[in-house]
Design an enzyme around this catalytic site. Sequence first.
Site, PDB file in Angstrom:
ATOM      1  CB  CYS A 182      -0.949   0.009   1.202  1.00 14.65           C
ATOM      2  SG  CYS A 182      -0.138   0.209   2.798  1.00 14.65           S
ATOM      3  CG  ASP A 183      -0.219   5.457  -1.124  1.00 18.11           C
ATOM      4  OD1 ASP A 183       0.494   5.198  -2.111  1.00 18.11           O
ATOM      5  OD2 ASP A 183      -1.220   6.175  -1.180  1.00 18.11           O
TER       6      ASP A 183
END
Length: 554
Positions: free
Chosen positions: A466-467
């Site tokens: 994810c980010d």
Amino acid sequence: MTTTSPTKKPGGARIAVQRFGTFLSGMIMPNIAAFIAWGFITMLFIPAGFFGANSPFGWHWAPVAEIIGGGGDAATIGWPGAATALTANADGTTYQGYVGLVSVMITYLLPLLIANTGGRIVYGARGGVVATIAVMGVIVGTNIPMFLGAMIMGPLAAWITKQMDKLWDGKIRPGFEMLVNNFSAGILGMILAIVGFFAFGPVFLGISAVLGSIVAFLVQFNLLPVLSIIVEPAKVLFLNNAINHGVFTPLGIEQAADTGKSILFLIEANPGPGLGLLLAFTFFGVGAAKASAPGAIVIQFLGGIHEIYFPYALAKPMTILALIAGGASGVAVNMIFGGGLVFPAAPGSIIAVTAAAAGGGVANVLVVYLSVIVAAVVTFLISGIILRASRKRDAEAEGDSFAAAIDQTAANKGKESSALGALRTRAAGTTGSGTTETADRDVDGALGGLGGAVATKQLNNIVFACDAGMGSSAMGASVLRNKIKKAGIDGVTVTNQAIANLDGSADLVITQNQLTDRAKAQSPGSMHVSVDNFMNSPRYDEVVEMVRAQHESK
């Protein structure tokens, strides 16, 4: 071959600000534990702290407070080996005083951690090292905590390192790689540190002074609550990170170092407005929004996941006015009565807020609680009026509107999250059809063709990305790891990473569908699967079965 649903390329000013905010939070959030550690040390050992000489509780822990908090007379205390510096008394006389931890951590440790993290985001470990060296020059070139300089100079130094390496990429004779890499990074770091000292240091000092003057102006003329007009709508659109982590946190740290606490930490983190909005939907909402609001209160108020209330605001945009009024009211209470936090509250739960407020004493905690209550009550009252005025019309139109608001929230954020996925599940459970829809929407072809690839590619290393590589991906990895363990499968590792840290070693990368294209570009040799919700995707069972089939066929 794994396929994914087509992803539209985002654009526009909102997305640009959002990405900038994500980058800023990517530098701050991994280091929040260090901010909290500094905050607790400050809260306990400075002269006005719990154990300081001027403890509000009379708990002076001498001479530990003078050593850890700094300022104690080394000649009198006599603790051997601790760092000391020339310290001035109020009458102008000087003595050798203990440096302690408080000033060293805020001056050096925290900015250097931010610089290293920013450098790693841009160019891995090598970028982090050069960024740290460069920011050291900025730090010693100024006389205030240089958080702003670290957030700019760190990534810039890493980018320059990246461009430098491109100049001789593939041109170094075999056997000289380590020599060239180490000396080039060291020399560049030295140059950037000197430039940072003489050039960037004064510039960042000026920028910090301007921003500080703006805040001082707002405080002087009682205009600080006006910031809620920007902050509250920005939160709903996920544009708040650029404001909070780019301005409020650095200035708040400086303010807390001077006065012991800062109101700026509570402008965005106050859980009161979200609580008030969710309570209003609990009592005056309709359909899925009304049914899911009580559960969302627990996640928002105790867990600190503010994004859980954003779909409610989007489902009824007029309630954003209530959020603005509630946020402004909370800020006004803290401004009038002097409330603030000793360190950033992350996440913005009442538990974290309490811990961060405790350093200011019992009176400060009560003021902060009052600001939360007032913000919640004001938001609740205004939201209640708005919801009651349109309740009949909303009931007639109820159906997919709340689900659409959840989808819009995910679109604003640029990705799905576990909190929104859970909210989608609860909302789906109350639809008129009486059926519960899965929180994981079908991603066209997300696993289509994977079965054919399983025979040729062994899945031993599965990575959730994810980010930031900290929140939702960690939860997803935990879910799949438990499923694989229950299936009795050994020899498969399931970990989580930030997309920027993918190095191509993963056999299978699992991402939320809005992030899959970025993950494929970062790790093109891996297989990729897209899901909508990391917490309860049915794709996990398919992955487990594929891995089981591989192991049984060995």
